[in-house]
Design an enzyme around this catalytic site. Sequence first.
Site, PDB file in Angstrom:
ATOM      1  N   HIS D  70       7.205  73.698 -12.169  1.00 34.43           N
ATOM      2  CA  HIS D  70       8.465  74.370 -12.523  1.00 34.43           C
ATOM      3  C   HIS D  70       8.313  75.876 -12.423  1.00 34.43           C
ATOM      4  CE1 HIS D  70       9.383  70.364 -13.999  1.00 34.43           C
ATOM      5  NE2 HIS D  70      10.663  70.733 -14.020  1.00 34.43           N
ATOM      6  N   PRO D  71       9.344  76.541 -11.935  1.00 36.09           N
ATOM      7  CA  PRO D  71       9.270  77.992 -11.780  1.00 36.09           C
ATOM      8  C   PRO D  71       9.484  78.673 -13.132  1.00 36.09           C
ATOM      9  CG  PRO D  71      11.456  77.250 -11.222  1.00 36.09           C
ATOM     10  CD  PRO D  71      10.659  76.005 -11.537  1.00 36.09           C
ATOM     11  N   SER D  87      16.896  74.291  -8.808  1.00 36.43           N
ATOM     12  CA  SER D  87      16.509  75.293  -9.799  1.00 36.43           C
ATOM     13  C   SER D  87      17.360  76.542  -9.676  1.00 36.43           C
ATOM     14  CB  SER D  87      15.032  75.660  -9.636  1.00 36.43           C
ATOM     15  OG  SER D  87      14.221  74.665 -10.229  1.00 36.43           O
ATOM     16  N   PHE D 122       7.198  77.986 -19.184  1.00 39.54           N
ATOM     17  CA  PHE D 122       8.189  77.625 -20.196  1.00 39.54           C
ATOM     18  C   PHE D 122       9.293  76.803 -19.516  1.00 39.54           C
ATOM     19  CE2 PHE D 122      12.167  78.602 -22.469  1.00 39.54           C
ATOM     20  CZ  PHE D 122      11.828  78.139 -23.718  1.00 39.54           C
ATOM     21  N   VAL D 126      18.067  74.464 -18.551  1.00 34.58           N
ATOM     22  CA  VAL D 126      18.928  75.634 -18.739  1.00 34.58           C
ATOM     23  C   VAL D 126      20.410  75.300 -18.687  1.00 34.58           C
ATOM     24  CG1 VAL D 126      17.258  77.386 -18.033  1.00 34.58           C
ATOM     25  CG2 VAL D 126      18.700  76.282 -16.312  1.00 34.58           C
TER      26      VAL D 126
END
Lengths: 294, 294, 294, 294
Positions: D70-71, D87, D122, D126
């Site tokens: 994950h970015p 994303s 993290f 979102v």
Amino acid sequence: MTKLSLDKLNKASPQEFAAALGSVFERSPWVAERAASKRPFSDVRALLEAMKGAVKSATRDEQLALLRAHPDLAGKAARAGKLTKDSAVEQTSAGLDRLSPREYESFQDFNANYQKKHGIPFVVCVRRHTKGSILKQFAKRIDNNPEQEFETALEEVFRIAALRLDQAFEGADLGLNGRLSTHVLDNHAGRPARGMWLTLHELSADDEPRLIVRVQTNADGRTDVPLIFGRPVPIGQYELLFSVADYFADQQVALAEPPFLDVVPVRFAIAEPEGQYHVPLLVTPWSYATYRGS
Amino acid sequence: MTKLSLDKLNKASPQEFAAALGSVFERSPWVAERAASKRPFSDVRALLEAMKGAVKSATRDEQLALLRAHPDLAGKAARAGKLTKDSAVEQTSAGLDRLSPREYESFQDFNANYQKKHGIPFVVCVRRHTKGSILKQFAKRIDNNPEQEFETALEEVFRIAALRLDQAFEGADLGLNGRLSTHVLDNHAGRPARGMWLTLHELSADDEPRLIVRVQTNADGRTDVPLIFGRPVPIGQYELLFSVADYFADQQVALAEPPFLDVVPVRFAIAEPEGQYHVPLLVTPWSYATYRGS
Amino acid sequence: MTKLSLDKLNKASPQEFAAALGSVFERSPWVAERAASKRPFSDVRALLEAMKGAVKSATRDEQLALLRAHPDLAGKAARAGKLTKDSAVEQTSAGLDRLSPREYESFQDFNANYQKKHGIPFVVCVRRHTKGSILKQFAKRIDNNPEQEFETALEEVFRIAALRLDQAFEGADLGLNGRLSTHVLDNHAGRPARGMWLTLHELSADDEPRLIVRVQTNADGRTDVPLIFGRPVPIGQYELLFSVADYFADQQVALAEPPFLDVVPVRFAIAEPEGQYHVPLLVTPWSYATYRGS
Amino acid sequence: MTKLSLDKLNKASPQEFAAALGSVFERSPWVAERAASKRPFSDVRALLEAMKGAVKSATRDEQLALLRAHPDLAGKAARAGKLTKDSAVEQTSAGLDRLSPREYESFQDFNANYQKKHGIPFVVCVRRHTKGSILKQFAKRIDNNPEQEFETALEEVFRIAALRLDQAFEGADLGLNGRLSTHVLDNHAGRPARGMWLTLHELSADDEPRLIVRVQTNADGRTDVPLIFGRPVPIGQYELLFSVADYFADQQVALAEPPFLDVVPVRFAIAEPEGQYHVPLLVTPWSYATYRGS
């Protein structure tokens, strides 16, 4: 009752058509007979307009006969079981079959006075009324002049016919149905009040309140079906009684002893039988609000 | 009634003192006599505490005699006009002199059962109660054990004495008085509702509502004096009826016919006789809200 | 400032009288001088009427001179510290001493345009206004005809004088003071909300909100003194901010995360500086109501 | 985007299946590949459970690789346009593509600190958040222990995957969508408020409010479509602004000048993105109420 199909009646013989709709105007099959020639009708509203047209273009004597074909409200014909089937059902809807002897006397007096002054029976579309509002109509209309009352009586005849057609046909929607609904919001917990018992009564000046429905709110704080729907909401006074203390006790909310609010009454009147009346309750153990919603 | 002066009683002879206060504890002048030796008292509260002290330090037999000196509620003594003056006034305040024959029977049964189980009459400070809440107290307390009831009865005796003292003395303030008030805000015009008629009734499970006051709001939307004040607000159910449609009609506000809101009922209970209860109405022709305010 | 006594002024010499009241009408002691002959005055209102009478019966040229004796609002005289003491305090009350350069420009333009069209300075009783409502007055009044404005300006002069008198005299009550108050009811617990923080800000179209007061509610859910009192409440927009979530968290009420209601804003306008404005909040963690009360 | 059909994918080759769903778990096509063997799926929920099962039964190293795929939020990859398509869209939904330089710095710091402490980026879904609530999550989660965060991060991955699936399939309904709606009742006239303008803004601690929608109420006092629907309602603070004075002026209701209520703000927070939030306004020119409805 099997519902009528407009398609079939559009194609039926004039005799079949008149037989099916002969009772829409009280004891006056000629209205249906004359409307038959205007077929085909695109919808029930067009049929209603054609029947009203037949009455409007009839002679004064025919119109007078139509009005006089209506029975007295709560009159001797009703007592003797001599009403048409439609009239009987309609008078029952407003409770005219459950009058006390004193009320029965009042109706006889009103009927006689009205007939004497106006030369026609008192005609009103009782499905739009409660007993109390019929008596108010009596009191108000008796002082009109006879010509006004002739017109008013015809308007009421058209309302009666419209409701009879509306109920007779599959899928008719003549915009004659009102609705009364409620919704309980628990502002203490911030969610719909689920499982609150409530009753709806019709109030009357002289009589005991008449229970219309006792029901419990669902998970959305509403009743599964509206309190009144699919028919005109009769003009009159109503009272909702919400069992607020029982509800909050079930929610384990600490209450005063006795609780500040127990059964909360909300008293209101219906003025437009075809209207949408939404009467919600926003409630905590210490406060509530209500309003005409939509 | 001439009010007593604590100053004067502080200086009076023991006999005068006992004569003036001998009836504060029902048919038990010895309580006043013993308290006399504790003079002077700085205020009525100190006097009350001294009298309670005399009872608490009395023998069990004396205490029992004190409890037994109390009459039955709505009992034979009351019927025969044999109550002390204080007891008579107190029982009247809760409507115990206006019982139906059936209610009178109920009270006799309760009194007898209670006396049989607990060996003392049922003692309760009736000024803090309505008929309905007295019956609830009966039902609740009869199942206590006798020792609990002995203590509870003494507590009630102290409440009775406190109220008798509070009323007897000029300027006493023992914190025994509650208050019930209202306020009507016209949210349609954005100002206090002036000139709205309202009534306050005490409700009862079996009986007709009893009118306490009928009054009109003043320019501030309030009543000139609180609905109940200067005494405990009896525990019980109440109903305010606000004549909303008449008010708005007077204001030339167009209303439905019949008006959506006519007489608006607000039903609530008092649980703390010494509390401040403010029950306002925020109202338009189509909505209202109420709550326990302060 | 020592307050004046009407009794003493009634008995003072004409010179003393005029000296004491010479500044009530801006730079125009002749008004006080002429009113002196009407003594004695039964109250401050009578004094005010006498002074107004002196102006009304003055010549047109005298009236014009009186109007022209008023300084521009936020004008060069203000910048140069050349206002009378009263004018300086008054202009400060409306924040005219705290203008941004752009606002200052606007006021200069308005003043010049108004003076050019009407031949008098723009006179308004600034104690009854906020900066925003003064600009609205400018925009509205500039289009009147000069005769209307002459009358309007005199009315404003009378308002200015009335407020100056009201503040100058011990115990004067000319009915010029409004009041803004609030009250927080906790409808979740059924009692006044004690200890809730709230702020009152004056809003402005172009500017940041200006804090007027930050205060905590007392045991009765009110503020110890009204939010604004003892003076006119300036016409304008205001915002109350109630710290609802902090209050309920202090009460150990379980809240959503983040709480549904946190700081509740109530935005309203004052239109009558002499009015009684009560803006209460009825609140639970999930609902609130507000209204203009009394 | 053409929606996927579960029927077709149930019958597709394993390669086609994996190709279609390979991006549901970020840069981890192995999840889809392993789930392929569990076909056929009766509905999208079953498919989701199979994919989650594949993750849960993977090795710790595989899980760690998934998390690390994950970015960063608002990180360098985002700046460089190197995010996966999903994303990128997701981060845009929460406004992470519109950060101020200062905010961007904050995110970099948080990302670095979190990565350092927990060894993973993290991860948060979102679409369920606003910028403000993401920062709160950061602050809250950084203090957890790494094992807790490993679990929490996987839960968030499952939420991300669920939303991706929900949007990818024709007719999927995984219960992930919330709703925010309003309703304006005109308690002055007793009917829905038609034609009132309102806006919904997302609030932020540091930033200007962000306009989400500006819309006018319809004949039922509602908006034609809910204010937010068909997606999670992001956790955060919101403000409705109702143009009350304009509405009543259009209704020819006499108002104060300036009107007591003009633009009415209602500020509230969303805590459950999947919840049904109804925030109505009951309003007169002098009062209003709001609450969490349903």
